[in-house]
Every structure is written in C-alpha cells, then in structure tokens.
Design an enzyme around this catalytic site. Structure first.
Site, mmCIF file in Angstrom:
data_model
loop_
_atom_site.group_PDB
_atom_site.id
_atom_site.type_symbol
_atom_site.label_atom_id
_atom_site.label_comp_id
_atom_site.label_asym_id
_atom_site.label_seq_id
_atom_site.Cartn_x
_atom_site.Cartn_y
_atom_site.Cartn_z
ATOM 1 C CG ASP A 263 -4.057 -0.437 -4.022
ATOM 2 O OD1 ASP A 263 -4.208 0.695 -4.710
ATOM 3 O OD2 ASP A 263 -4.966 -1.025 -3.428
ATOM 4 C CE LYS B 167 -10.604 -3.769 -4.708
ATOM 5 N NZ LYS B 167 -10.394 -2.617 -3.649
ATOM 6 C CE LYS C 276 -4.269 -1.454 0.319
ATOM 7 N NZ LYS C 276 -5.361 -1.148 -0.433
#
Length: 326
Positions: free
Chosen positions: A174, A245, A149
């Site tokens: 990400d 998702k 992240k």
C-alpha cells in the site's frame, strides 16, 4: 421508542503506526448504540481527515440526525439524513445489529450473504526504514500474508529487506498515494521482482491517469480513488481491483452493493479497514466471501480491544461473536 447514544473513544496503538501521510498513536473512533428498550445495536466508525471528516464533525452530524434516528430512520434513508460517510457507517451497522437482535437471527442471513467462515487477513508492516521493516518482517514471517506500507524514498530497499526476511509470506503493498507518475513503472517492476501480488493506490487519487497507459506487472487496487458505486466508472482502464472500506462507502448496506457491482465488472475485491477495534471489523468480515483479499487486521495493531473481541489465531480471523455484533 429508540434511543441513540454516541461515544467518542481512543484506543492506543501497540507501538506506532506510520503510512506515507504520517503517523498515529491511537485509533480515534466514534461508537454508536441504538436501543429499542429490549435490544441494543452497535456500530463503530473512523472519521478520516484524508476524506475531509473529523470526529467532531461526525458527532455533530449524528446529533443532527438524532430525532430522525429515534423516530425510526431506516437504513435506506441514512444517506439522505447524514452527510459524513463515517457517520453513515456507524448508523448503518448499528441498525443491522439491532435488526438482527430483534429478529433473533444473524446479520449475514438478513443480508442474504454467505455464512461467514474463518479467513486469513493481511498483517500490516508500518512504514519505517528499510532495516526496521526488514526486522518487522522477520518477526512476522510466520504470517501467510503481509501488507507493506510504502510511499517514500527507499521503497526498493524496503521491498528487498522484507522479502529477504519473510521468504515464504505472500506480499501486498500500500503506497497510500506516495508514488508519482515518473517512478510508477519502476516501482511496479520492483514489486513484481519480489513477488508482490497487489499494489494499493500508488498514485494520488487526483493524479492517477498515468495508470491507464502504464505497464502493470502487478495488479493495481484503487483505495483513495474508490468510494461508492458512483466512483466505479472512473476506475475503468486504470485499476484491476478495488479496496472496499465501510467508512468510505457509508456502511455495510452500500458496501454489499459495491462488492457485487465490482465483481460484475471483473474487478478483484479487497475488503479493508481503518485502524479500529473488533466492532468495526465485524460487519466488514461479512463481505469476506465476496473478496479476493481480506485486510481486517486493525485490532492486531492495537494495545487492547473490545470485550468480547474477534478471535485471531495468528492471521486466521474468525467470525465475530454474537455478543460483539451481528
């Protein structure tokens, strides 16, 4: 006659979970159960503020659809009865689970999907200082695929520290919309230098046009820019992959259609998740045979999980047990 039950649940995170937009200490989910008297179907969703959804809003939407659901609402009718995509997801997955139990067969068979097999999932390193992320990478260096992240100042050093401490792990990144057009190419080059294989959503969804003309030495994956089939056209020329998702698509049913359509457009497919329990991972895992990258580590980041949970052997994720879902 069907009966609908709705439950708000909180599952503490093991430690903390931080991305470019902020930190979380728990997974705040909504669980849906639909019963016909003899069988129960379950589904779980994560209302996400980034998409304008909240837990109270989703619960209210589900309550508003109660009469239709209990009267026999079909999966194909969910989108016309419920607005929030997270609420649609919980209903869709609960109806798939119920149908499988009624038929005495598995969801993957009903959906005409390949039989699920064990698969490697990414393991997420929460956004932190470069030194802290380096330490986390050292502890996770045995895992084959790490997801970093990023999205704040110091990302170059974070990349270097992680690669130094996890030299053999594959890496994906990400940025959660945290980079900007003026540092995009420099950050993609930094990612390429340490062998990053995929970068998710580097720019804000409403300011991603710079991707179209940028040098992309690492494939770029749409997350916040990609939801359902209606968003595919806008990805052309800007993205090389799509993160699917179920809370964004509105359930397993539209997610299957989106994965197949993305494949037809030569887009790589990533199957991702929100921070949630094994109940949310179970239907998403059915898409693993259609995916290039699997990122379904939500339960690994929680202090506890449902019983029975999905089995994880390190980063190897096994198909969900029938007693959980599907």
């Amino acid at each position: 006659m069907r009966r609908l039950s709705i439950a708000e649940e909180r599952w503490p995170v093991a430690g903390s979970f931080t991305i470019a937009r902020g930190s979380k200490s728990e997974a705040h989910v909504v669980r849906v159960t639909i019963t016909d008297g003899a069988h129960q179907g379950h589904g779980e969703c994560v209302p996400y503020p980034r998409y304008g959804e909240s837990v109270p809003q989703v619960i209210a939407a589900l309550e508003g659809a109660r009469v239709a659901v209990e009267a026999g609402l079909a999966r194909e009718e969910i989108a016309s009865a419920v607005a929030p995509h997270a609420a649609r997801n919980a209903l869709d997955c609960a109806l798939w689970d119920l149908a499988a139990k009624q038929a005495g067969t598995a969801v993957w068979q009903l959906a005409e999907l390949p039989r699920p097999v064990p698969a490697v999932t990414a393991y997420t390193l929460s956004l932190n200082t470069p030194a802290a992320m380096g330490e986390a990478a050292a502890k996770a260096a045995h895992r084959p695929l790490l997801k970093l992240k990023l999205g704040r100042a110091g990302d170059e050093e974070r990349l270097a520290q992680v690669r130094r401490n996890a030299p053999t792990s594959r890496l994906i990144v990400d940025a959660n919309e945290g980079w900007r057009p003026d540092n995009l190419e420099a950050m993609l080059a930094a990612c390429a230098a340490v062998g990053v294989e995929l970068v998710e959503q580097p720019l804000p969804a409403d300011d991603d046009e710079a991707l179209r003309g940028a040098l992309r030495p690492v494939p770029v994956c749409a997350d916040e820019s990609a939801h359902g089939l209606d968003t595919l056209d806008a990805l052309a020329g800007k993205y090389d992959a799509i993160n699917i998702k179920l809370d964004k698509t509105g359930g397993l049913t539209p997610a299957i259609a989106l994965a197949r359509a993305a494949r037809q457009r030569q887009l790589k497919v990533m199957i991702g998740c929100m921070l949630a329990t094994s109940l949310a991972m179970a239907p998403a895992m059915l898409l693993a045979p259609l995916a290039d990258v699997i990122d379904l580590d939500g339960p690994l980041l929680l202090a506890s999980d449902r019983t029975p949970p999905i089995r994880y052997d390190g980063s190897l994720m096994y198909p969900p047990p029938p007693a959980l879902w599907g």
